[in-house]
Design a protein around this motif. Structure first.
Motif, short mmCIF file in Angstrom:
data_model
loop_
_atom_site.label_atom_id
_atom_site.label_comp_id
_atom_site.label_asym_id
_atom_site.label_seq_id
_atom_site.Cartn_x
_atom_site.Cartn_y
_atom_site.Cartn_z
N TRP A 50 0.81 -1.21 0.00
CA TRP A 50 0.00 0.00 0.00
C TRP A 50 0.84 1.26 0.00
O TRP A 50 2.05 1.23 0.28
CB TRP A 50 -0.94 0.02 1.20
CG TRP A 50 -0.27 -0.20 2.54
CD1 TRP A 50 -0.14 -1.38 3.20
CD2 TRP A 50 0.39 0.77 3.35
NE1 TRP A 50 0.54 -1.20 4.38
CE2 TRP A 50 0.87 0.12 4.49
CE3 TRP A 50 0.62 2.14 3.22
CZ2 TRP A 50 1.59 0.78 5.49
CZ3 TRP A 50 1.32 2.81 4.22
CH2 TRP A 50 1.79 2.13 5.35
N ALA A 51 0.15 2.37 -0.29
CA ALA A 51 0.74 3.71 -0.18
C ALA A 51 -0.40 4.69 -0.01
O ALA A 51 -1.52 4.45 -0.44
CB ALA A 51 1.55 4.06 -1.43
N SER A 60 4.33 4.27 2.63
CA SER A 60 4.16 3.12 1.75
C SER A 60 4.74 1.88 2.42
O SER A 60 5.55 1.97 3.33
CB SER A 60 4.83 3.36 0.39
OG SER A 60 6.23 3.47 0.54
N GLY A 71 5.53 -0.67 -2.64
CA GLY A 71 5.05 0.57 -2.02
C GLY A 71 5.43 1.82 -2.79
O GLY A 71 4.59 2.69 -3.05
N LEU A 75 3.01 4.54 -4.70
CA LEU A 75 3.08 5.98 -4.39
C LEU A 75 3.38 6.79 -5.65
O LEU A 75 2.78 7.85 -5.87
CB LEU A 75 4.14 6.24 -3.31
CG LEU A 75 4.29 7.68 -2.85
CD1 LEU A 75 2.99 8.21 -2.24
CD2 LEU A 75 5.42 7.79 -1.83
#
Length: 168
Positions: A50-51, A60, A71, A75
């Motif tokens: 995720w980010a 991230s 990450g 981003l």
């Protein structure tokens, strides 16, 4: 001009037998971003990368993938779409074929990018609350200048010889 999302969006893709699901949503705080990530992560998946970006703050996670392969590309996708106040989680179920570091970066970043491309967006417009004090006889002048002039504070003060004050 930065944009945010109007709501949750999703993108699904299969790359060399690995399944990827990208989910993105608008956020208003770092706490809200972490809550979104926790809520949408799948504990049965191989990786939940995720980010999120919120003004000057960003975070991230590669969640076990080689450093910088998940990450950061997510981003980068957020920034490439000129998004702000957005969180993206990309869930991967490993399909048995290794993608390599470049392949992982393309898969995670690409999934995030396609998810954000398909999302409904709205422009983020900076707003500053202001208060204006003027007499009724000067109200028509104020309304006229509000609609026309960017340097409003100076113009209103000049028009009224300092009687109209525009304050933050």
């Amino acid at each position: 001009m930065p944009f945010t999302l109007t709501g949750l969006c999703e993108y699904r893709e299969e790359i060399r037998k690995s399944r990827f699901i990208a989910l993105a949503a608008p956020i208003a705080s770092a706490v809200e971003a972490q809550a979104f990530i926790e809520q949408h992560s799948d504990l049965n998946a191989s990786h939940n990368c995720w980010a999120w970006k919120l003004a000057d703050q960003y975070r991230s996670s590669d969640d076990g993938e080689p450093g910088g392969t998940a990450g950061r590309p997510i981003l980068a996708a957020i920034e490439a779409q000129d998004c702000d106040q957005v969180a993206v989680v990309v869930i991967r179920w490993y399909g048995g074929i290794q993608l390599g570091t470049g392949g992982l970066a393309r898969a995670y970043g690409g999934s995030a990018n396609k998810c954000l491309q398909g999302a409904e967006k709205i422009a983020l417009i900076s707003r500053v609350p202001l208060r204006c004090a003027c007499s009724f006889s000067e109200l028509a002048l104020v309304k006229l200048r509000v609609a026309q002039i960017a340097t409003l504070q100076t113009q209103l003060a000049d028009l009224s010889r300092g009687r109209i004050l525009l304050q933050r």
